[in-house]
Design a protein around this motif. Structure first.
Motif, PDB file in Angstrom:
ATOM      1  N   VAL A 128       0.821  -1.218   0.000  1.00  0.00           N
ATOM      2  CA  VAL A 128       0.000   0.000   0.000  1.00  0.00           C
ATOM      3  C   VAL A 128       0.851   1.263   0.000  1.00  0.00           C
ATOM      4  O   VAL A 128       0.365   2.348  -0.327  1.00  0.00           O
TER       5      VAL A 128
ATOM      6  N   LEU B 109      -6.801  -1.893  -1.475  1.00  0.00           N
ATOM      7  CA  LEU B 109      -6.120  -1.349  -2.655  1.00  0.00           C
ATOM      8  C   LEU B 109      -7.177  -0.780  -3.602  1.00  0.00           C
ATOM      9  O   LEU B 109      -7.471  -1.359  -4.654  1.00  0.00           O
TER      10      LEU B 109
ATOM     11  N   ALA C  10      -6.527  -0.474  -7.433  1.00  0.00           N
ATOM     12  CA  ALA C  10      -6.052  -1.652  -8.163  1.00  0.00           C
ATOM     13  C   ALA C  10      -7.204  -2.367  -8.867  1.00  0.00           C
ATOM     14  O   ALA C  10      -8.266  -2.568  -8.282  1.00  0.00           O
TER      15      ALA C  10
END
Length: 313
Positions: free
Chosen positions: A125, A157, A160
């Motif tokens: 992260v 995340l 992502a």
């Protein structure tokens, strides 16, 4: 190849602007990183065994996705290091991740966010690189479990993109490759179009022998061994003569690796020779020697052969 540095214009192998870049695949041991690299490349460029921490050196597989050359970096599994070699492997994985154009966080979906995956997440992260999450082995998990896992990872995340794949079976892998290619910077290809790996033949040959050693002696010889290519000669008939040394730490391990009347080392040599010959495309004469090298994991020369930095105390 007619690619140009200035504008990334494609050559004869592509259509449209060329792109090229690096995708580092990281994750816990046995998440399937080497299997994924081999699947994406379409050929075996990384050794695969059921043992954790099989990958020690930094291996690169090269795949063409349209006009994009995607360089896949298979990194050692990230785990809690106990030995100097462990530290070198973990440091290598994070070094590749910090320098790549994109990081692929591969998770064994059946194991979920366990202690090892959590360790990767905590550091990931804070990494200033685009991250893509790939949930691997999805065929082993119920749909509800996959959705819960994807949701948990999405919260950790949020930027992502998450893919559900099976590196072994190939499902979802093409979509993942396409997305990774779209994230690569414009520019000329880094390797010839038909090259599928970036590793010296001597290193590849040693890795293949180490794989056969692990597969044959996975219980009797856990990690206390390494393989070094000590001689390489192309003969007049086009065949290659290769000499390799298997290093173990104790004489008892040497006896195990040799086997009764040398049968074990002969089998390892035969299996490795066959695969090396297939890769090189020529006849191979392989000669293996097993030697005791106490505390080889403390030898800086070994680390250099593996492409790893020698960690200081």
């Amino acid at each position: 190849m007619d690619s140009t540095v200035e504008d990334g214009t494609s050559g004869e192998g592509g259509s449209g602007p060329t792109r090229a870049g690096f995708a580092a695949i990281i994750g816990a041991p046995n998440a399937g990183k080497s299997t994924l690299v081999n699947r994406l490349v379409g050929a075996k460029v990384a050794i695969v065994t059921h043992k954790v921490q099989t990958t020690r050196s930094r291996l690169r597989g090269i795949v063409m996705v349209g006009a994009t050359q995607l360089v896949l970096v298979d990194t050692p599994g990230i785990f809690r290091p106990k030995r100097r070699l462990d530290r070198a492997m973990v440091d290598a994985a994070w070094s590749e991740a910090s320098e790549a154009d994109v990081v692929v966080f591969l998770i064994d979906a059946a194991r979920g966010i366990d202690e090892e995956a959590e360790r990767v997440l905590e550091r990931l992260v804070h990494l200033s690189r685009p991250v893509v999450v790939a949930l691997n082995k999805v065929d082993r998990v119920r749909k509800e479990g996959l959705l819960d896992l994807a949701k948990a990872l999405g919260e950790r995340l949020p930027d992502a993109r998450i893919f559900m794949i099976s590196a072994l079976e190939g499902s979802g892998v093409e979509d993942l490759a396409g997305h990774l290619a779209s994230l690569m910077p414009a520019g000329p290809w880094l390797y010839p179009e038909d090259q599928i790996a970036d590793a010296p033949e001597r290193v590849m040959a040693a890795e293949i022998t180490r794989e056969k050693l692990f597969l044959r002696l996975h219980d009797e010889l856990p990690y206390a061994s390494t393989v070094e290519t000590t001689a390489w000669k192309t003969l007049k008939d086009g065949a290659v003569r290769i000499e390799q040394t298997i290093y173990v730490e104790r004489d008892s391990q040497r006896r195990i690796a040799i086997g009764h009347k040398g049968e074990t080392v002969k089998t390892i040599s035969m299996e490795a020779r066959k695969e090396i010959a297939e890769i090189l495309g020529c006849a191979v004469h392989l000669f293996l020697t097993v030697k005791v090298r106490e505390r080889w994991g403390e030898d800086p020369e070994i680390y250099g052969d593996l492409g790893l930095d020698f960690p200081k105390d």
